[in-house]
Write an enzyme that holds these catalytic residues in place. Structure first.
Site, mmCIF file in Angstrom:
data_model
loop_
_atom_site.group_PDB
_atom_site.id
_atom_site.type_symbol
_atom_site.label_atom_id
_atom_site.label_comp_id
_atom_site.label_asym_id
_atom_site.label_seq_id
_atom_site.Cartn_x
_atom_site.Cartn_y
_atom_site.Cartn_z
ATOM 1 C CG HIS A 11 31.383 13.809 64.273
ATOM 2 N ND1 HIS A 11 30.850 12.564 64.006
ATOM 3 C CD2 HIS A 11 31.513 14.426 63.063
ATOM 4 C CE1 HIS A 11 30.666 12.441 62.693
ATOM 5 N NE2 HIS A 11 31.062 13.556 62.109
ATOM 6 C CD GLN B 10 40.465 14.070 67.759
ATOM 7 O OE1 GLN B 10 41.401 13.337 68.015
ATOM 8 N NE2 GLN B 10 40.547 15.054 66.878
ATOM 9 C CG HIS C 21 34.974 11.363 60.203
ATOM 10 N ND1 HIS C 21 34.017 10.505 59.713
ATOM 11 C CD2 HIS C 21 35.440 12.054 59.132
ATOM 12 C CE1 HIS C 21 33.917 10.667 58.410
ATOM 13 N NE2 HIS C 21 34.764 11.603 58.034
#
Length: 103
Positions: free
Chosen positions: A77, A79, A81
């Site tokens: 998540h 990465q 984001h």
């Protein structure tokens, strides 16, 4: 999950989110014709995204040295984001330029 991995993931999310917010604010400033402020917001976005990238670099270096942390949903998540925020910042720069051309 390793505490350091969790810390890194949340730092990436934090700084990527800050960068994304600054990029969105930059677009709004450009829409309002405040180009100097928009440029400053892009600088803020760059600084925040660079902080997030620093944490990502730590992950990559550890992986290359064979001391990586493995995978977790929160890491994936973070990465996602970061990459989304970096793309948004790049698009914000282009949108600001278009607004400048139309002024």
């Amino acid at each position: 999950m390793d505490d350091r991995l969790t810390e890194i993931a949340f730092q990436i999310i934090l700084y990527a989110g800050n960068g994304k917010s600054s990029a969105m604010e930059a677009i709004q400033e450009a829409k309002d014709g405040h180009f100097e402020t928009a440029d400053k917001k892009i600088e803020e976005a760059n600084k925040e995204l660079n902080k997030a990238h620093g944490y990502q670099t730590e992950l990559l270096q550890n992986e290359a040295q064979g001391t990586g942390y493995g995978l977790s949903v929160i890491l994936i998540h973070s990465q996602d984001h970061l990459m989304t925020s970096m793309t948004l910042k790049d698009l914000a720069v282009e949108i600001i330029e278009l607004h400048k051309l139309n002024q």
